[in-house]
Design a protein around this motif. Structure first.
Motif, PDB file in Angstrom:
ATOM      1  N   ILE A 142       0.829  -1.213   0.000  1.00  0.00           N
ATOM      2  CA  ILE A 142       0.000   0.000   0.000  1.00  0.00           C
ATOM      3  C   ILE A 142       0.863   1.263   0.000  1.00  0.00           C
ATOM      4  CG2 ILE A 142      -1.724   1.295   1.368  1.00  0.00           C
ATOM      5  CD1 ILE A 142      -2.898  -1.402   2.230  1.00  0.00           C
ATOM      6  N   CYS A 143       2.064   1.166   0.614  1.00  0.00           N
ATOM      7  CA  CYS A 143       2.967   2.329   0.667  1.00  0.00           C
ATOM      8  C   CYS A 143       3.788   2.506  -0.615  1.00  0.00           C
ATOM      9  CB  CYS A 143       3.916   2.203   1.861  1.00  0.00           C
ATOM     10  SG  CYS A 143       3.081   2.396   3.445  1.00  0.00           S
ATOM     11  N   CYS A 144       3.764   1.531  -1.484  1.00  0.00           N
ATOM     12  CA  CYS A 144       4.550   1.560  -2.712  1.00  0.00           C
ATOM     13  C   CYS A 144       4.093   2.730  -3.603  1.00  0.00           C
ATOM     14  CB  CYS A 144       4.383   0.231  -3.438  1.00  0.00           C
ATOM     15  SG  CYS A 144       5.318   0.140  -4.969  1.00  0.00           S
ATOM     16  N   LYS A 145       5.069   3.430  -4.268  1.00  0.00           N
ATOM     17  CA  LYS A 145       4.769   4.594  -5.118  1.00  0.00           C
ATOM     18  C   LYS A 145       3.833   4.241  -6.263  1.00  0.00           C
ATOM     19  CE  LYS A 145       9.003   7.222  -4.287  1.00  0.00           C
ATOM     20  NZ  LYS A 145      10.240   7.775  -4.905  1.00  0.00           N
ATOM     21  N   GLU A 146       4.004   3.039  -6.837  1.00  0.00           N
ATOM     22  CA  GLU A 146       3.207   2.617  -7.992  1.00  0.00           C
ATOM     23  C   GLU A 146       1.790   2.181  -7.600  1.00  0.00           C
ATOM     24  OE1 GLU A 146       6.237   1.439  -7.310  1.00  0.00           O
ATOM     25  OE2 GLU A 146       7.390   2.535  -8.835  1.00  0.00           O
ATOM     26  N   TYR A 147       1.524   2.049  -6.281  1.00  0.00           N
ATOM     27  CA  TYR A 147       0.218   1.546  -5.808  1.00  0.00           C
ATOM     28  C   TYR A 147      -0.888   2.562  -6.045  1.00  0.00           C
ATOM     29  CZ  TYR A 147      -3.479   0.209  -2.496  1.00  0.00           C
ATOM     30  OH  TYR A 147      -4.693  -0.108  -1.912  1.00  0.00           O
ATOM     31  N   GLN A 148      -1.992   2.096  -6.633  1.00  0.00           N
ATOM     32  CA  GLN A 148      -3.205   2.885  -6.775  1.00  0.00           C
ATOM     33  C   GLN A 148      -4.226   2.354  -5.768  1.00  0.00           C
ATOM     34  OE1 GLN A 148      -3.652   5.519  -8.846  1.00  0.00           O
ATOM     35  NE2 GLN A 148      -1.483   5.278  -9.405  1.00  0.00           N
TER      36      GLN A 148
ATOM     37  N   TYR B 138      -8.467   1.382   0.012  1.00  0.00           N
ATOM     38  CA  TYR B 138      -7.426   1.483   1.043  1.00  0.00           C
ATOM     39  C   TYR B 138      -6.209   2.243   0.514  1.00  0.00           C
ATOM     40  CZ  TYR B 138     -10.008  -2.094   3.633  1.00  0.00           C
ATOM     41  OH  TYR B 138     -10.970  -2.778   4.319  1.00  0.00           O
ATOM     42  N   GLU B 139      -5.705   3.190   1.339  1.00  0.00           N
ATOM     43  CA  GLU B 139      -4.494   3.907   0.977  1.00  0.00           C
ATOM     44  C   GLU B 139      -3.692   4.211   2.245  1.00  0.00           C
ATOM     45  OE1 GLU B 139      -6.167   8.456   0.774  1.00  0.00           O
ATOM     46  OE2 GLU B 139      -6.249   7.259  -1.067  1.00  0.00           O
ATOM     47  N   ALA B 140      -2.397   4.474   2.063  1.00  0.00           N
ATOM     48  CA  ALA B 140      -1.510   4.742   3.201  1.00  0.00           C
ATOM     49  C   ALA B 140      -1.781   6.108   3.778  1.00  0.00           C
ATOM     50  CB  ALA B 140      -0.056   4.642   2.760  1.00  0.00           C
ATOM     51  N   VAL B 141      -1.559   6.250   5.100  1.00  0.00           N
ATOM     52  CA  VAL B 141      -1.698   7.548   5.762  1.00  0.00           C
ATOM     53  C   VAL B 141      -0.437   8.340   5.482  1.00  0.00           C
ATOM     54  CG1 VAL B 141      -1.923   8.735   7.984  1.00  0.00           C
ATOM     55  CG2 VAL B 141      -3.211   6.631   7.554  1.00  0.00           C
ATOM     56  N   ARG B 142      -0.585   9.517   4.835  1.00  0.00           N
ATOM     57  CA  ARG B 142       0.560  10.337   4.477  1.00  0.00           C
ATOM     58  C   ARG B 142       0.874  11.316   5.609  1.00  0.00           C
ATOM     59  NH1 ARG B 142       2.363   7.161   0.582  1.00  0.00           N
ATOM     60  NH2 ARG B 142       0.715   6.676  -0.946  1.00  0.00           N
ATOM     61  N   ILE B 143       2.082  11.176   6.211  1.00  0.00           N
ATOM     62  CA  ILE B 143       2.479  12.084   7.292  1.00  0.00           C
ATOM     63  C   ILE B 143       3.871  12.627   6.996  1.00  0.00           C
ATOM     64  CG2 ILE B 143       1.086  11.037   9.102  1.00  0.00           C
ATOM     65  CD1 ILE B 143       3.501   9.429   9.937  1.00  0.00           C
TER      66      ILE B 143
END
Length: 745
Positions: A22-28, A70-75
């Motif tokens: 989920i944290c991968c740059k290419e992940y949508q 689902y997506e990663a929490v950006r902090i």
């Protein structure tokens, strides 16, 4: 626990895989179903993926956007660092809490409460948990002697001091029945326990007297263990008899120790069905040794003769046969006889009776190697060279015929040429006896060379009159004949143990662990201060070193007392399924093979040996023995200790009874022990009594535990181990098994 740990590790690994994706740059951003397809999670396991996603949501690592994906929490990096530190603090707090709980848990232990007549007690723990824990009187929590308890260790532990604790919970009551003296009052009664460790009298209502009269010895069943303010209550289940009746005192001790006095009817019935004679069918498949000259050598009053010996010599080679009664031929596994034998574990030899492991029909009959009778045996046939080495051996099922029933006394008379008449009577056997003496010396010399420790303490012999009263007490020393039999039995036991240990088959061994050096070090220090050369070291001591110490003590006044001190600091021998060796004998291999009439482990290993000899030791049989032998070893060790306690207590009781008739008389003795409450003196007849420190009125005496001495503060008079003193008998109490002395001067 292992499965749980494995599952936790697996979950942690899967969380990392999902989170990294989920944290991968290419992940949508994706829905759970799309993630499952991407991760190739089968339909049946998608529930696990949902659980992992829920965990990541709870931890704040991921979120669900407005579209349900689902997506990663950006902090920011600062927030990431702060989050990392917060998580680290949380983990540290968790670890500290777990450590605190673990330490607290480690302070809770379980064991057996051992009461003391003075009110305090100790809790015996398993070997893994260390030494006994001292329990002060006010911390016993209502526990009685023998109870299984949970204790809490006190926080402070002082170096060199015994650990202390308190009883927090009674898990299981140890004593359900108590033997004691019934005391009748108006409308009720009390039973005063014989066991000095059971500190409270038991209340008996009138309807539970069972016909007991005042001062009768009774067995009481405890119904209620009472409280600190209320006495225990029970009912009388058996009236043993009046204290003055013959044998009631010994019977009371036996019952107090839980010894079974009668065989169940089904056991006796099974014994009665066994034939008293052999027929030719019994000899099938056995080695016939009926033409071999052999004898039994035992005490005059022995009736269960389970070992015979034969010996011939060719050049420098001795052919020694140790022939043991084949009890397993008559006691089948798991039969009523076998279950009762295991329950008893051993025969018990009290001062006025024997409580046998097997019914007399077997122990004194078909299983006893009586002279002039054909008997079935298991024989260990050894070839021994001039250096005492067993160069070859064989174990066989045999049929034998004992030529003579010899006694230790008569064999000694023959070898010492003390009685020409006895020598003439057994003239055909005399050459064999001298060869036995020669071989015995070789075996003993070889054992001594490897470091075997010989604690040669004399046994106490108590002679009773027809009314069961002690009329003579004296030390019963070993002689040349007893040593011959001891040496031959040891040789057979080692030989059998070695064969089965090397074969790797399930077996029961007699083992004796190396001493605990924390216990041994203070003893070696005391011996060193007495002028004996001691190689002191924190490393494990070797049998040969102890042997050297005993050699230096030999002939000195203090020899028996330092020997006992060393013996007490060593561990107790026991039965195990692992062959870990016997420290005292300096033997790598050792077992008990030679007494199946009176010891269950011997009977058990006879079965294993016969299965092996007959080629029936299948994988299934091996598994069977692996399943049962640990319990056999434990039960045998436990019952052995029970028997030793009963034997010791009856001898102490008779010694006190004997000394009752000698109050006021003066004897010379040797100080055998020193404590802060006085010193013990042993008389030449083996009776031991206490000189109380408060009876030494001429000064205030100070106890030195490092040197085992009591020394007057003003007069500097000192009492130490091994010192000769003259004492007067001041008191003797058979009930308490105690004798008190005062200094005669």
């Amino acid at each position: 626990v292992e499965a749980k740990l494995k599952k936790n590790q697996q979950t942690k690994k899967r969380k990392k895989i999902v989170y990294d994706l989920i944290c991968c740059k290419e992940y949508q951003p994706m829905r759970a179903k799309e993630l499952a397809v991407l991760l190739q999670v089968p339909a049946g396991k998608r529930e696990e993926l949902h659980k992992i996603l829920d965990m990541l949501l709870e931890e704040g690592k991921i979120t669900i956007n407005k579209r349900g994906r689902y997506e990663a929490v950006r902090i920011s990096s600062g927030e990431q660092e702060k989050g990392r530190k917060d998580r680290q603090k949380q983990e540290n707090r968790k670890e500290k809490k777990e450590e605190k709980n673990r330490k607290k848990k480690d302070r809770y232990l379980t064991g057996t409460f051992i009461g003391h007549p003075r009110g305090f007690g100790f809790v015996e723990l398993s070997e893994e948990e260390g030494e006994d824990v001292y329990i002060p009187e006010e911390e016993t929590g209502g526990a009685f002697h023998g109870d299984q308890v949970q204790i809490l260790l006190k926080k402070e532990e002082r170096p060199g001091k015994r650990r202390e604790g308190r009883v927090v919970k009674i898990l299981e009551r140890g004593l359900q029945e108590i033997v004691g003296t019934f005391q009748e009052s108006s409308g009720f009664g009390f039973v005063v326990p014989d066991n000095q460790r059971f500190l409270r009298d038991i209340f008996i209502q009138k309807e539970n007297f069972l016909g007991a009269r005042d001062q009768d010895k009774v067995v009481v069943q405890i119904r209620d263990y009472g409280t600190s303010k209320r006495s225990p209550e029970g009912k009388i289940v058996e009236v043993l008899g009046s204290p003055g009746e013959k044998g009631i005192d010994v019977l009371s001790v036996a019952r107090s120790c839980g010894l079974p006095m009668e065989f169940p009817e089904r056991v006796l019935n099974q014994a009665e069905k066994i034939r008293e004679t052999l027929n030719e069918g019994d000899f099938y498949g056995r080695l016939d040794l009926r033409d071999v000259t052999m004898v039994t050598i035992d005490g005059e009053d022995a009736k269960d003769l389970d070992d015979a010996v034969s010996l011939t010599k060719e050049g420098n080679l001795f052919h020694l046969g140790v022939h043991i009664a084949d009890v397993s031929n008559y006691v089948q596994y798991s039969s009523a006889l076998d279950r009762e034998a295991l329950r008893r574990g051993t025969s018990v030899y009290l001062v006025d009776r024997v409580i046998p492991m097997l019914p007399k029909k077997l122990s004194n009959g078909i299983c006893s190697l009586n002279a002039g009778e054909d008997r079935l045996a298991l024989s260990c046939l050894m070839d021994i060279d001039e250096k005492g080495r067993v160069v070859s051996h064989g174990i066989a099922e045999t049929v034998i015929h004992v030529n003579e029933r010899m006694t230790y006394t008569d064999v000694k008379k023959i070898l010492k040429k003390e009685d020409p008449e006895v020598t003439r009577r057994y003239q055909e056997l005399v050459p064999m006896f001298f060869q036995m003496e020669e071989l015995s010396a070789l075996l003993r010399k070889r054992r001594k060379k490897r470091g075997s420790i010989d604690f040669d303490f004399p046994e106490t012999k108590v002679e009773l009159d027809e009314d069961g009263k002690p009329v003579r007490i004296y030390p019963y020393e070993q002689n040349v004949a007893t040593r011959i039999i001891e040496d031959f039995m040891l040789a057979a036991n080692e030989t059998v143990a070695q064969e089965y240990a090397q074969a790797g088959l399930p077996f029961v061994y007699r083992t004796h662990e190396n001493p605990d050096m924390e216990k041994m070090e203070p003893v070696l220090e005391i011996v060193h201060r007495a002028g004996v050369k001691v190689k002191k070291s924190k490393e494990e001591i070797q049998p040969k070193e102890i042997q050297k110490i005993l050699k230096e003590l030999e002939g000195t006044q203090s020899e028996p007392f330092f020997s006992r001190l060393i013996l007490r600091s060593m561990k107790q021998a026991k039965y195990t399924t692992q062959c870990t060796g016997h420290f005292g004998l300096a033997a790598r291999y050792y077992c008990h093979f030679t007494s199946p009439i009176r010891r269950y482990p011997d009977l058990q290993i006879h079965r294993i040996i016969k299965e092996n000899l007959r080629g029936k030791m299948t994988e299934a049989k091996i598994r069977h023995y692996e399943e049962i032998l640990d319990q056999v070893a434990l039960q045998s060790s436990t019952m052995e200790r029970r028997a030793q306690e009963a034997e010791r207590e009856t001898v102490k009781m008779k010694k006190a009874e004997y000394m009752e008739n000698h109050i006021g008389e003066v004897f010379e003795g040797v100080i055998s022990g020193v404590t802060d409450w006085g010193f013990y003196v042993e008389l030449p007849n083996t009776v031991e009594g206490l000189v109380h420190v408060n009876a030494l009125t001429d000064d205030y005496y100070i106890y030195d535990p490092a040197r085992y001495t009591l020394t007057g503060e003003k007069n500097k008079r000192s009492f130490a181990m091994g010192q000769t003193v003259t004492v007067r008998v001041s008191e003797a109490d058979p009930r308490e098994r105690s004798v008190d002395f005062v200094l005669a001067e």
